[in-house]
Enzyme design. Structure first.
Site, PDB file in Angstrom:
ATOM      1  N   THR A   1       0.832  -1.192   0.000  1.00  0.00           N
ATOM      2  CA  THR A   1       0.000   0.000   0.000  1.00  0.00           C
ATOM      3  C   THR A   1       0.874   1.253   0.000  1.00  0.00           C
ATOM      4  O   THR A   1       1.981   1.258   0.526  1.00  0.00           O
ATOM      5  CB  THR A   1      -0.957   0.030   1.205  1.00  0.00           C
ATOM      6  OG1 THR A   1      -1.756   1.214   1.161  1.00  0.00           O
ATOM      7  CG2 THR A   1      -0.190  -0.001   2.522  1.00  0.00           C
ATOM      8  N   ARG A   2       0.350   2.315  -0.610  1.00  0.00           N
ATOM      9  CA  ARG A   2       0.983   3.634  -0.552  1.00  0.00           C
ATOM     10  C   ARG A   2      -0.012   4.651  -0.013  1.00  0.00           C
ATOM     11  O   ARG A   2       0.242   5.844  -0.030  1.00  0.00           O
ATOM     12  CB  ARG A   2       1.478   4.064  -1.938  1.00  0.00           C
ATOM     13  CG  ARG A   2       0.403   4.234  -2.976  1.00  0.00           C
ATOM     14  CD  ARG A   2       0.920   4.842  -4.263  1.00  0.00           C
ATOM     15  NE  ARG A   2       0.049   5.878  -4.761  1.00  0.00           N
ATOM     16  CZ  ARG A   2      -1.019   5.666  -5.523  1.00  0.00           C
ATOM     17  NH1 ARG A   2      -1.333   4.436  -5.883  1.00  0.00           N
ATOM     18  NH2 ARG A   2      -1.760   6.673  -5.925  1.00  0.00           N
TER      19      ARG A   2
ATOM     20  N   HIS B   1      -9.613  -2.247   3.981  1.00  0.00           N
ATOM     21  CA  HIS B   1      -8.294  -2.859   3.810  1.00  0.00           C
ATOM     22  C   HIS B   1      -8.033  -3.901   4.896  1.00  0.00           C
ATOM     23  O   HIS B   1      -7.445  -4.962   4.630  1.00  0.00           O
ATOM     24  CB  HIS B   1      -7.210  -1.780   3.855  1.00  0.00           C
ATOM     25  CG  HIS B   1      -7.384  -0.706   2.841  1.00  0.00           C
ATOM     26  ND1 HIS B   1      -7.907   0.527   3.151  1.00  0.00           N
ATOM     27  CD2 HIS B   1      -7.126  -0.677   1.513  1.00  0.00           C
ATOM     28  CE1 HIS B   1      -7.953   1.274   2.069  1.00  0.00           C
ATOM     29  NE2 HIS B   1      -7.496   0.568   1.052  1.00  0.00           N
TER      30      HIS B   1
ATOM     31  N   ARG C   1      -7.405  -3.910  -6.907  1.00  0.00           N
ATOM     32  CA  ARG C   1      -7.899  -3.093  -8.009  1.00  0.00           C
ATOM     33  C   ARG C   1      -6.887  -2.004  -8.352  1.00  0.00           C
ATOM     34  O   ARG C   1      -6.406  -1.303  -7.495  1.00  0.00           O
ATOM     35  CB  ARG C   1      -9.243  -2.475  -7.617  1.00  0.00           C
ATOM     36  CG  ARG C   1      -9.895  -1.659  -8.713  1.00  0.00           C
ATOM     37  CD  ARG C   1     -11.204  -1.040  -8.217  1.00  0.00           C
ATOM     38  NE  ARG C   1     -11.912  -0.372  -9.305  1.00  0.00           N
ATOM     39  CZ  ARG C   1     -11.666   0.864  -9.701  1.00  0.00           C
ATOM     40  NH1 ARG C   1     -10.718   1.559  -9.106  1.00  0.00           N
ATOM     41  NH2 ARG C   1     -12.362   1.401 -10.689  1.00  0.00           N
TER      42      ARG C   1
END
Length: 597
Positions: free
Chosen positions: A199-200, A207, A293
């Site tokens: 993740t960023r 999540h 996605r």
């Protein structure tokens, strides 16, 4: 057991070169130096600690071309992203670089020697081919393509490196595991199956549900492995994100998850980047990798279309992954489900990233079904609503168009409302005290405006700013921290000349002044102004009222006035250092921290 490293062996250069560390340090003192950029520093750290196994250095031309064209290194190992050391032609000539020569790679932050590279080759890449093959497009709207075109130098140096020391980090040190350390951590915890989550962005309830579900399906534990190197321009800073990750970790079932930070420089390369991310997680010991996605997607191209299909990355990977659709909230049952599993007709709720940013800006409610209160508090503390943010009013127009009069009047009008400090940066004064170079002048105004905006102040900047690029650069700087409102004082040039009591235009027309905007230098009229005004048709009071109405609509702010112009005239003299110290004092008055080196 942790996953086998890519290529079979973890290429940990720190372990491999430990026996000759002292001799490398001594040699480094006599070698030519290349000071690394942010991206190169991230790449070197992962080369040296084995995160980029089987790479042992920056790619030579054979490996580079093979990766760009065939998704494989020359030896046949799968690899999707070029890892290159770019340098300018001037550096090559100045340092007399050539195959066989050795050079030291230094950290730009403290000039410390990190590694010695032995040059295998120096080659000039075809950047168009690289952009099209790696990113699928040559559109400058793509951040990876834009970086390649405008920041990457014209030559690449290929060669293996010998490690002297890793880059030193001062933040979240306990969470910065190397591949070897993370593998040892998994072994200690008896984790044999590990699902890694890339993740960023901040994490929310969806999540958490996604990662828990992935772990349960695979009977595995969870590695939250966020990027804390370079991400997409405009992303939330990693300090805020790590505080979010720390807040969300207690929400996992006891013993299910751990958090480790990845110093990666992302390229936003979609499917190719997803493959690259999976290989990296394999090197860190993960056995599974979640691909969601639009993984590593950069958004939309210049035509408003997505660069990549939402789930395109899942189809490209050739290693084991855990594919997941977008999760959506079902309010009637208070649960999250994958969007492709939701029964037809079921009521769902979702908050997009754009909507979340809007709610943070406006202070609107963020429901607990979307995110945990602890996470929301972290985000709200770092990203206060627009009413509490600083902002910049940027007035642009010809000399004598009325900018200065509007700026001074705005100080008085806004001071009546009270609430925060207001800084006036008149172009003539800043240019006189700091720089006569027009572009440098605007750059410095943009920098000071951004710093004051970050501290929560209101800034009124009133330079001529004739060029769109310089104005856009200032806008980009300021909008990182608050609002930026462009006001085009569109008073006709003829009127500006007619009412010029100082005779500046007359001197320019006679040749006494060179490069004067409107005489022998162009003015690029803004096409993106928030307000367009004209002092030949409107009074200053009318214009100020128009601007205040804009602020009330977009910012709903209250401001406190101080006469920055008077400070310039009375205190700065011709000393720019004093200018910076006075600016620092004003930032401190807004309860910010200032470090002057």
């Amino acid at each position: 057991m942790a996953n086998i490293p890519h290529g079979g062996v973890l290429k940990d250069a720190h372990v491999r070169d430990a026996h000759k560390n002292e001799s490398l340090r001594i040699e480094a003192e006599s070698l030519p130096t290349i000071v690394l950029t942010d991206r190169q520093l991230c790449d070197l750290e992962l080369i040296m600690n084995g995160g980029f196994s089987p790479l042992e250095g920056f790619m030579n031309q054979d490996d580079y071309l093979s990766v760009v064209r065939n998704l494989r290194l020359k030896n046949g190992y799968l690899w999707s992203m070029p890892i290159t050391l770019d340098v300018s032609e001037n550096v090559i000539k100045t340092l007399d670089l050539a195959p066989g020569r050795r050079l030291v790679l230094r950290d730009f932050r403290d000039d410390s020697p990190l590694a010695i590279l032995t040059i295998q080759d120096i080659y000039r890449p075809d950047k168009v081919e690289e952009a099209i093959n790696v990113f699928g497009d040559n559109d400058e709207k793509h951040p990876g393509v834009n970086y390649l075109k405008y920041k990457v130098k014209e030559y690449y140096i290929g060669g293996n490196v010998e490690a002297i020391q890793p880059p030193i980090h001062y933040d979240y040190v306990a969470r910065r595991y190397t591949p070897a350390e993370l593998r040892a951590h998994f072994k200690k915890l008896h984790w044999n199956r590990v699902v890694a989550f890339q993740t960023r962005n901040p994490m929310h309830r969806a999540h958490r549900e996604l990662t828990v579900r992935a772990a349960r399906i695979r009977q595995a534990n969870v590695l939250i492995h966020p990027v804390v190197g370079l991400t997409k321009p405009g992303d939330i800073d990693h300090y805020t994100r790590v505080r979010v990750y720390q807040a969300i970790m207690p929400k996992y079932p006891n013993g299910m998850a751990t958090l480790s930070l990845l110093p990666l420089a992302m390229r936003m390369g979609g499917p190719r980047e997803a493959l690259w991310h999976a290989i990296i997680r394999k090197n860190f010991g993960a056995t599974h990798f979640i691909i969601g996605r639009d993984h590593a997607g950069p958004g939309k191209n210049s035509e408003g279309k997505d660069f990549y299909e939402p789930y395109e990355a899942q189809d490209e990977l050739q290693i084991e992954v855990v594919p997941f659709q977008m999760m959506t909230y079902i309010p009637d049952s208070d649960e999250y489900m994958a969007i492709d599993e939701v029964p037809e007709g079921t009521r769902t709720l979702n908050i997009s990233g754009t909507e979340l940013r809007r709610r943070l800006k406006t202070g609107a409610h963020i429901p607990e079904w979307f995110s945990y209160p602890e996470v929301v508090k972290v985000l709200q503390d770092t990203h206060p609503p627009r009413s509490k943010q600083g902002f910049t009013l940027f007035l642009t127009g010809y000399y004598n168009c009325g900018k200065a009069a509007i700026g001074r009047a705005l100080q008085v009008v806004l001071n009546e409302q009270g609430g925060r400090s207001v800084t006036l940066l008149l172009g003539e004064i800043v240019r006189h005290e700091l720089s006569s170079d027009r572009d440098q002048n605007i750059a410095r105004i943009g920098f000071v405006s951004a710093e004051l905006t970050k501290a929560g102040a209101a800034v009124i900047a009133a330079p001529i700013a004739p060029y769109a690029e310089a104005r856009n650069n200032a806008k980009a700087l300021v909008e990182t921290y608050g609002g930026f409102y462009l006001i085009h004082v569109n008073t006709p040039l003829e009127y500006c000349i007619k009412t010029d009591r100082k005779g500046i235009y007359k001197k320019a027309q006679s040749g006494e002044i060179k490069g004067f905007t409107g005489v022998d230098d162009p003015y690029e009229k803004p096409t993106n102004a928030d307000i367009v005004v004209d002092t030949s048709k409107q009074s200053v009071s009318e214009i100020c009222h128009q601007i205040v109405l804009l602020l009330e609509k977009l910012s709903k702010v209250n401001m406190l006035y101080f006469n920055f112009e008077a400070l310039v005239l009375n205190n700065f003299g011709s000393n720019p250092v004093r200018f910076l110290f006075i600016t620092a004092i004003k930032i401190l008055e807004n309860n910010a921290v200032v470090i002057i080196l």
